[in-house]
Design an enzyme around this catalytic site. Structure first.
Site, PDB file in Angstrom:
ATOM      1  N   ARG A  32      -6.631   3.313  -2.110  1.00 35.23           N
ATOM      2  CA  ARG A  32      -6.362   4.540  -1.326  1.00 35.23           C
ATOM      3  C   ARG A  32      -7.202   5.734  -1.770  1.00 35.23           C
ATOM      4  O   ARG A  32      -6.767   6.888  -1.708  1.00 35.23           O
ATOM      5  CB  ARG A  32      -4.878   4.923  -1.369  1.00 35.23           C
ATOM      6  CG  ARG A  32      -3.966   3.879  -0.807  1.00 35.23           C
ATOM      7  CD  ARG A  32      -4.185   3.643   0.693  1.00 35.23           C
ATOM      8  NE  ARG A  32      -3.393   2.492   1.098  1.00 35.23           N
ATOM      9  CZ  ARG A  32      -3.886   1.250   1.171  1.00 35.23           C
ATOM     10  NH1 ARG A  32      -5.162   0.999   0.939  1.00 35.23           N
ATOM     11  NH2 ARG A  32      -3.122   0.250   1.536  1.00 35.23           N
ATOM     12  N   SER A  75       2.690   7.415   3.270  1.00 33.77           N
ATOM     13  CA  SER A  75       3.185   7.180   1.901  1.00 33.77           C
ATOM     14  C   SER A  75       2.927   8.419   1.058  1.00 33.77           C
ATOM     15  O   SER A  75       1.791   8.870   0.943  1.00 33.77           O
ATOM     16  CB  SER A  75       2.469   5.988   1.273  1.00 33.77           C
ATOM     17  OG  SER A  75       2.784   4.835   1.995  1.00 33.77           O
ATOM     18  N   GLU A 113      -0.007  10.693  -3.220  1.00 33.44           N
ATOM     19  CA  GLU A 113      -1.066  10.057  -2.420  1.00 33.44           C
ATOM     20  C   GLU A 113      -1.493  11.033  -1.312  1.00 33.44           C
ATOM     21  O   GLU A 113      -2.637  11.067  -0.883  1.00 33.44           O
ATOM     22  CB  GLU A 113      -0.539   8.753  -1.802  1.00 33.44           C
ATOM     23  CG  GLU A 113      -1.603   7.951  -1.068  1.00 33.44           C
ATOM     24  CD  GLU A 113      -1.116   6.562  -0.689  1.00 33.44           C
ATOM     25  OE1 GLU A 113      -0.529   5.850  -1.546  1.00 33.44           O
ATOM     26  OE2 GLU A 113      -1.310   6.174   0.476  1.00 33.44           O
TER      27      GLU A 113
END
Ligand SMILES: Cc1cc2nc3c(=O)[nH]c(=O)nc-3n(C[C@H](O)[C@H](O)[C@H](O)COP(=O)(O)OP(=O)(O)OC[C@H]3O[C@@H](n4cnc5c(N)ncnc54)[C@H](O)[C@@H]3O)c2cc1C
Length: 318
Positions: A181, A231, A307
């Site tokens: 990510r 997320s 994130e």
């Protein structure tokens, strides 16, 4: 005192001052951009960046499905490559597509199905733009952008067009280092387009069915109809780690499912998602995230890492 905005370069696209950004974000929160630039095409963007004084800060945004824009807004110029020219996706052969940066991941997945190119339908699970996917190495269902990115085109802060010959980029690639990510794609380069490679053996109907299946799975497990940012926290262990810990399980173990701060709430459906239940501010959402981090640290000893990108000025209360 002169305002740097009095001398902005001429453009063919739109240049909007004090433009509210909340409507452009998934969370529907955040303050205005000092200046929002919606370039018409690549030449418009390159000429603007070349002429913009180098001390003016520049930020890039896609559809802000991975971002909290703070209530005080973003200083300098925010650039968004969406709509029309920027949304095109075209096949470049039997197994590859060229997508401009503003194309939605879903549109790329649908185009791949239409042209019988397999290996790209995972993108239908990600509600961002393909430009944002480069920065975040977006992925799901076992595939990530790095598996399909072949060439990435961009424009530097000083207005120079650049191309990264990523081949099929891998973790540890010396040119662009993609990790879970995240990528180290240069901060001062805006992605303008990307060549994506799959394989040319796909059946369009089967690929469409794959997309429908991904979307149904999403709707079942994630609050995709809510105002959210995906997320919130990265899973603490790298992918492939035996007995890897999930952020959502840690958040649940700390008793945070359904927790609220102001108008922000930890989703009941998926507790690694924060949602704007109605009238949350960016400060509510960020404070909720920090409260969750503190509780998870206290209960489990794990220091979760955001994130979601948080950007902009904190609004000072008067
Ligand atoms: C319901 C939901 C589900 C999600 N599920 C997933 C998932 O399964 N997998 C996953 O990976 N993500 C998921 N996300 C997160 C998000 O969709 C991805 O991170 C997506 O790639 C972000 O794209 P964006 O256009 O929204 O980027 P933004 O949030 O606008 O920006 C993210 C970053 O990309 C940079 N950026 C944006 N455009 C450009 C550009 N043209 N050039 C250079 N930098 C740029 C920004 O500066 C910023 O640093 C989910 C989000 C939501 C809301």
């Amino acid at each position: 005192m002169t305002d740097w905005r009095d001398d902005l370069p001429d453009v063919r696209g739109k240049l909007l001052l004090d433009q509210p950004l909340a409507p452009y974000t998934w969370f529907r929160v955040g303050g205005p951009a000092d200046a929002l630039f919606l370039p018409k095409d690549e030449d418009d963007l390159a000429a603007f960046l070349k002429a913009l004084p180098e001390e003016v800060p520049v930020h890039f945004m896609g559809v802000a499905s991975n971002s909290i824009i703070r209530d005080g807004g973003i200083e300098g110029v925010t650039i968004r490559l969406m709509g029309g020219y920027w949304g095109s996706v075209e096949p470049t052969g039997s197994h590859s597509l060229f997508a401009r940066a503003g194309a939605l991941d879903l549109a790329v997945a649908k185009a791949s199905a239409k042209h019988g190119i397999s290996g790209l339908t995972f993108l239908s699970g990600i509600p961002g733009s393909i430009g944002g996917a480069v920065r975040t190495n977006a992925g799901c269902y076992g595939r990530e952008l790095k598996d399909v990115a072949n060439q990435i085109e961009g424009i530097t802060r000083s207005g120079e067009k650049v191309r990264f010959e990523a081949e099929i980029a891998q973790y540890g690639d010396p040119k662009i280092d993609f990790s879970y990510r995240h990528s180290n794609f240069p901060d001062d380069v805006i992605v303008t387009g990307i060549l994506l490679t799959g394989s040319g053996d796909g059946d369009p109907d089967a690929l469409q069915a794959e997309i429908a299946d991904h979307q149904a799975r999403r709707a079942e497990t994630q609050p995709i109809k809510d105002k959210t940012g995906g997320s919130t926290f990265a899973n603490p262990d790298p992918p492939g780690t035996p007995d890897a810990r999930s952020s959502w399980k840690l958040v649940d173990a700390a008793g945070c499912r359904g927790l609220r701060v102001g108008g922000a709430q930890v989703s009941e459906k998926h507790c690694n998602f924060l949602i704007n239940t109605e009238d949350a501010t960016a400060a509510d959402i960020e404070a909720l995230g920090e409260l969750v981090r503190a509780r998870v640290l206290d209960v489990t000893g794990v220091d979760l890492r955001w994130e979601i990108r948080r950007i902009g000025r904190i609004q000072t209360k008067v």
